[in-house]
Design a protein around this motif. Structure first.
Motif: not given
Length: 392
Positions: A182-206
């Motif tokens: 498990r990882i806090p969503l805030s940490k993944i969001y902070h490093c999202r550009l590193l992995f090419g994760i989109p801005e709205d990924f927190r909504d997409r995980v649903a």
């Protein structure tokens, strides 16, 4: 005069003369002293002394001149040059109509990535194909994207949508490497550009309930948890490479065996002995939190985790801030910097001791060009090219 009177040999001495000479004796002793004053040391006041600048981790380079790889160091310099472009692009993209009042922009130096005290207009003028300023109906100056940049943003969204499954797998692998899955969503969001994760990924995980679950903790922190373990994903990049080039993987790391000089081993014997200590490596998908912190197995695990972490990034590199972000999840220690320096065959640390960037050396050619480029990396390079042009 008095001096001619004192030293005169022709005039007779009388009482008054004797008195005069007696009283002048203390003054004459200054010029006829038997003692030297050369032992006196004259000290320069502290405020006039030139002080040597102390070595600071902020300015001290990681690599010494013989070990520097200029091509990789230039990538760090390039990132610093485009810091305003990347941060302003991200910030403006989240604003209504992608615009921001110029007066407000001048105060947001952290958010927009320019040095405090500098004029934001100076940085806007660097990239005329990307940003433009205009006067609104309210009489205020505003900053926004050019029409050409809006087209580029649409292209970037299309690239991200096409790579969504790949990004989902990256997040799953990050969760599988983490200690508690498990990882806090805030940490993944902070490093999202590193992995090419989109801005709205927190909504997409649903959209992926079989892979992820969002849990809200007591303090309101939202945490992303892994739902199902996938053994097909629990294979590291090193393990895949081992199947193709076994010797290359054997040379990747070096965990030296401490031995006495009395053994008198030659270079080949030393290499074989170190190889016995190096292999087998510890999988980054094993539970490293259960390993004794200072054992060889724990260090192998941490090295393997960082190798796999970099392998998941778009450009096979990460800054100290990205690495530290996952310190708890990957069971890293405060000695991570020293640990990485001991593995120069695989890792290269560029920049300064305070702001270093970690590279996977084998992912770049001798000119510092990424060998295998993700579609999003190709887009970013195109963006950088347009950002340096004054006109189309």
């Amino acid at each position: 005069m008095a001096w001619s009177f004192v030293f005169s040999k022709t005039r007779p001495l009388n009482t008054s003369t004797t008195f005069t000479i007696f009283n002048l004796r203390p003054y004459l002793s200054i010029f006829s002293s038997d003692f030297s004053t050369s032992f006196l040391v004259t000290k320069t006041p502290q405020k006039f002394k030139k002080r040597k600048k102390k070595e600071s981790p902020r300015t001290t380079l990681v690599q010494t001149e013989p070990n520097r790889i200029p091509a990789l160091e230039r990538i760090v310099e390039r990132d610093a040059f485009f810091r305003f472009l990347i941060k302003s692009k991200e910030f403006l993209s989240k604003q209504p109509q992608h615009v921001l009042r110029l007066d407000d922009a001048g105060k947001l130096y952290r958010e927009l990535g320019f040095p405090r005290g500098r004029k934001v207009a100076r940085f806007i003028q660097r990239h005329p194909l990307i940003f433009e300023t205009y006067r609104h109906n309210d009489g205020k100056m505003w900053i926004g994207f050019t029409d050409f940049m809006e087209e580029l943003l649409e292209e970037e969204r299309s690239v991200m949508d096409s790579m969504e499954i790949d990004r989902v797998d990256k997040v799953r692998k990050l969760l599988m490497m983490s200690a508690q899955k498990r990882i806090p969503l805030s940490k993944i969001y902070h490093c999202r550009l590193l992995f090419g994760i989109p801005e709205d990924f927190r909504d997409r995980v649903a959209k992926y309930p079989n892979y992820f679950r969002v849990v809200v903790e007591d303090g309101g922190k939202r945490v992303l948890e892994l739902v199902n373990w996938d053994p097909m994903l629990a294979v590291s990049a090193l393990e895949k490479e081992f199947m193709v080039d076994e010797d290359k993987v054997k040379r990747a790391f070096k965990f030296a065996v401490k031995h006495s000089k009395d053994l008198d081993l030659d270079e080949d014997d030393t290499r074989k002995l170190n190889l016995l200590n190096t292999l087998p490596l510890v999988s980054p998908y094993s539970d490293g939190s259960k390993l004794d912190l200072w054992t060889l197995e724990a260090e192998k695990y941490r090295v393997g985790v960082l190798h796999e972490f970099l392998s998941l990034t778009l450009e096979k590199r990460a800054s100290i801030h990205h690495v530290v972000e996952f310190k708890e999840e990957f069971s890293l220690t405060k000695h991570t910097y020293q640990m990485l320096l001991k593995q120069p065959r695989t890792f290269y640390l560029a920049g300064t001791e305070m702001n270093w960037v970690l590279f996977l050396k084998d992912s770049y050619d001798e000119n510092g060009v990424l060998i295998n480029k993700d579609p999003q990396v190709v887009f970013t390079e195109k963006l950088f090219k347009y950002a340096q042009m004054q006109e189309r």
